[in-house]
Each structure stands twice: as structure tokens, then as C-alpha cells.
Design an enzyme around this catalytic site. Structure first.
Site, PDB file in Angstrom:
ATOM      1  N   GLU A 168       5.052  33.338  73.051  1.00 51.59           N
ATOM      2  CA  GLU A 168       5.783  34.085  71.736  1.00 51.59           C
ATOM      3  C   GLU A 168       5.951  33.055  71.134  1.00 51.59           C
ATOM      4  OE1 GLU A 168       8.174  37.038  72.602  1.00 51.59           O
ATOM      5  OE2 GLU A 168       7.131  38.803  73.968  1.00 51.59           O
ATOM      6  N   GLU A 367       3.688  40.741  79.535  1.00 40.19           N
ATOM      7  CA  GLU A 367       5.217  41.122  79.878  1.00 40.19           C
ATOM      8  C   GLU A 367       4.646  42.607  79.007  1.00 40.19           C
ATOM      9  OE1 GLU A 367       8.011  38.764  77.166  1.00 40.19           O
ATOM     10  OE2 GLU A 367       8.059  37.192  77.979  1.00 40.19           O
TER      11      GLU A 367
END
Length: 462
Positions: A168, A367
Site C-alpha cells: 500500500e 488483504e
């Protein structure tokens, strides 16, 4: 149980976490300080219940038992990160042999239990000394990162074939340079875009370095939190708002990572507002030649947007939000504990987009998860009955299954996370794990979802 959703042979069932969020031992065995250790010392009040990263879930000392638990619930893969400040204290120089021993032990234990290690190199945890010279604002840090990556490939590449450069990467940009929820707490879009750009140069240089190591079956990728931008309506103004949100929050990393170039529209917007980053002559070719082999997709919630209701404040700082407003769709399904919308179809829309616009790159859900506060409310006979989490996973897997059925190249599903872990400023406010962690005793207890996922992994479907 009858299996209605069967997944492809060899599907990756597992979970994901990161060094700072589970290891603990923040000041043990020669680990250097990272920005989280420092920020917590400086402003503990910014963290929920003033819980910092010193001990977290203590994986540093309990990895062996935890990996046995992973095996017990059917994991065949597990993603973790290497702490740069543990492996190379201060961010440059010699490796810390105690850190090498720890990561070797974790990797060897995973392999002994039949669990494939997926290793990520950077998960928000800049060594403090490197942040002090500007962090990702400074191109010197890119070279030090490549050195760190090279050392990791050399130390662990004989047993680890799946590597990831960043998790991320937009989050340190948003948190550290736009919206003040990560250290260094700067609000400066010009610096934000430079940090974002330099991160992608670091990604390309690490990929280039990786290809010089002959890692058996080696693949290197990046993990992006892709958040589909849905317009409120088909009105051209709403469509434009959604497109710009998509450019800023998804394509700013997805395009250079997978296609090797930035979207022209994004460059045009930044140029128009005087916010283009500083680049070097060889960058363009570097990006073009060093794209990822595999893409991890983190998905939690959709982004819904509409055209701006009012003009941006001309005296306020430049922000992506100058171009759109967030929109709350009436009747949306919510996780009431986290204030996040639950929209399972988002996972399907992401996969179809990757198939249609990004060469159907090999990908996986790296995720997906549901954070819930005060989970002990659901304790029954010593076990947390987290049916809401089972429903959440099932809903997302159903749409992932449909995407795979339609030819999307998705290879696995990792839940965030294996056991409750420390979540940055939120600390342990919201719990996400298959196992609950008692913060006093560090005792782990399987939740109902752990038993459920065990059956899913065993049957390769549900």
C-alpha cells in the site's frame, strides 16, 4: 458440507501481516528505531489507549507456536514483512546478524509446516535516520532501499520465491504528506507527489535488482490497496469526479507498476496545478523495463464519489479532494464497528478491470478483512463467535470465485490478519484476526472463523 464454490488447484489460502504490527521486541537484539517507535515516544496520545509498537503481539518470541497454529487452520501461504530497521539498523550499513537469525527461523519454520512464505520489504516502517534526511522525498533513500532489498534477496532468496517491494505505497503518501495520520505529519501535496513518485522509482530499481539474483521460480510484485471509485450517478460531472479519484488513488501506482508508465490524464492534472514531481532523465525507461510479475490486491471498501458541491478553498492546501466529494450511498451495507461500507462486488470489479486493462496480470487478494471493536461482546463458552467475519469472507470469496470463473487470473486469498495485531494509530481498537490476542498475557485463542477457514482450506472451497 456441500461445496458450491470450488477454487482452482493450488489456490493460496492464508493471511497477511507486517513486522511492526506483530513482532514486538521493538528495542531488542539490535533493532534500530523506525518512525513508529519514534512517533510513539514523542506523542503517545495519538495512539488508541496509548498502546505503542514496543510489544504488539510478540511474534518475535512466539513465531514457532503461531506458525503451528497457521498450519492447524489450513494455511498454505503467509505474507509477512522484513523490518528494514531490524535487518539494517539505521537503514544503511551492516546487517544485524540477530535479525538474520530471526527471519531465517521464521522462513524455515513456515517451510517445515508446508506454508509458503511471501515476503514484503516495506510496510510503512521507514528507519528513523532515513526519515530524518527526508525519507522517500530524498532519492538517496531509494538507493539505500535497493541495497536493503539486495541484502534480503541474497540472504533469503534461496528459500523465498515470492517477493513484494511495497505494501500500500499510497498510505504513507496520504498519511504522512496529505491527511496527517502517519509520521512525519506533513500536509504538502507537492511533497506527497514526490514521495509517491520516488516510491515507484524505488519499486522499479528493486525489481531490476531482483532480476540479477537467480531466485528459483522467483516472482516479484507490489501490493496495492485498490479501491474502486464509483460515481454517484451517470451524470458527466459525477463520472469525471470518479475518474479523477481513480487516477489519484489507484492508477497513480497501478499504471506504473503494471504498465510501466503514468496515465497521461494524471500528469496533465498535476501539471495544470503546478504539482509535478521532479524526475530524472533515465526514470521513464527504468519504469518501462521493470514492471511487476505479480500483483497483490488489498480490498476493504469501495470509494463512492460525486462532483464537488462547492469550489475548493483557494487559500487551502492543494488536495486530491479538490476534484470530488465523497458520497454516502443510501441503503449501503455497513460494518457499523469501523464505519466502513461493505461492498463485496468491489472485489469482482477490481479483478475484471485487471483482466481488461492490465493484461490479466497474475494477482491475488493479499488483504481483505473486517475490523470489529470490543469483540469480547461475542464471547461464548470461551470462543469469539465472529459469524459476521465468516459472512464477510464468504461474501467476498463468492465474488472472487465468479471473477476466476470468468477468466480472471487470481491465485489466492489472504485475510488481514492471522491474529489480532497492532494497527498503527488505532493500536488494538479494532480486531481483525482468526485468533484473538489477550494483550496482558499474549495468549491466542481461535475464533469461530478460524475453524471455518480450516474447512474451506481443506476443501479448497465452500
Amino acid at each position: 458440507m456441500s461445496i458450491t464454490h470450488k477454487f482452482p488447484e493450488g489456490f493460496w489460502w492464508g493471511s497477511a501481516t507486517s513486522a511492526t504490527q506483530i513482532e514486538g521486541a521493538a528495542h531488542e537484539d539490535g533493532k534500530g528505531l523506525n518512525i513508529w517507535d519514534y512517533w510513539y515516544e514523542k506523542e503517545p496520545n495519538r495512539f488508541f489507549d496509548e498502546v505503542g509498537p514496543q510489544t504488539t503481539s510478540d511474534f518475535y518470541h512466539t513465531y514457532k507456536e503461531d506458525i503451528a497454529r497457521m498450519k492447524e487452520i489450513g494455511h498454505n501461504s503467509f505474507r509477512f514483512s522484513i523490518s528494514w530497521s531490524r535487518l539494517i539498523p539505521g537503514g544503511e550499513g551492516e546487517v544485524n546478524e540477530k535479525a538474520v537469525t530471526f527471519y531465517n527461523n521464521v522462513i524455515d519454520e513456515l517451510l517445515a509446516q508446508g506454508i509458503e512464505p511471501f515476503v514484503n520489504l516495506f510496510h510503512f516502517d521507514m528507519p528513523l535516520e532515513l526519515q530524518e534526511i527526508g525519507g522517500w522525498e530524498n532519492r538517496k533513500v531509494i538507493d539505500l532501499y535497493v541495497d536493503f532489498a539486495n541484502k534480503a534477496f541474497g540472504l533469503f532468496g534461496d528459500r523465498v520465491s515470492k517477493w513484494f517491494t511495497f505494501n500500500e505505497p499510497i498510505v504513507p503518501v496520504e498519511g504522512g504528506y496529505l491527511y496527517d495520520f502517519h509520521y512525519p505529519n506533513i500536509v504538502d501535496a507537492k511533497k506527497a507527489f514526490q514521495v509517491a513518485y520516488n516510491t515507484m522509482i524505488a519499486n522499479a530499481k528493486a525489481i531490476k535488482a531482483f532480476r540479477n539474483h537467480s531466485i528459483k521460480d522467483g516472482k516479484i510484485g507490489i501490493i496495492l490497496n485498490l479501491t474502486p471509485s464509483y460515481p454517484r450517478s451517470q451524470n458527466p460531472a459525477d463520472l469525471k469526479a470518479a475518474n479523477i479519484a481513480d487516477l489519484f488513488f489507484n492508477r497513480s501506482f497501478l499504471d506504473p507498476a503494471v504498465l510501466g508508465e503514468y496515465p497521461k490524464e494524471l500528469i496533465d492534472v498535476l501539471k495544470e496545478h503546478g504539482h509535478l514531481p521532479t524526475v530524472e532523465a533515465e526514470d521513464k525507461q527504468l519504469l518501462k523495463e521493470n514492471t511487476v510479475d505479480i500483483l497483490g490486491v488489498n480490498y476493504y471498501q469501495p470509494r463512492r464519489v460525486k462532483a464537488k458541491e462547492s469550489l475548493p478553498n483557494p487559500y487551502g492546501p492543494f488536495m486530491p479532494d479538490w476534484f470530488f466529494d465523497n458520497y454516502e450511498m443510501p441503503g449501503r451495507k455497513m460494518n457499523p464497528y469501523r464505519g466502513w461500507e461493505i461492498y463485496e462486488k468491489g472485489i469482482y470489479d477490481i479483478m475484471i478491470n485487471l483482466k481488461e486493462n492490465y493484461g490479466n496480470i497474475e494477482s491475488f487478494i493479499s488483504e481483505n478483512g473486517m475490523g470489529v471493536q470490543n469483540e469480547e461482546r461475542f464471547l461464548k463458552d470461551g470462543r469469539i463467535e465472529d459469524d459476521y467475519r465468516i459472512d464477510f469472507i464468504k461474501g467476498h470469496l463468492t465474488w472472487l470465485h465468479k471473477a476466476i470463473h470468468e477468466g480472471c487470473n487470481a491465485k489466492g486469498y489472504h485475510l488481514w490478519t492471522f491474529m489480532d495485531n497492532w494497527s498503527w494509530m488505532n493500536a488494538y481498537k479494532n480486531r481483525y484476526g482468526f485468533f484473538s490476542v489477550n494483550l496482558e498475557t499474549k495468549e491466542r485463542t481461535a475464533k469461530k472463523s478460524a475453524y471455518w477457514i480450516k474447512e474451506v482450506a481443506k476443501n479448497n472451497g465452500f
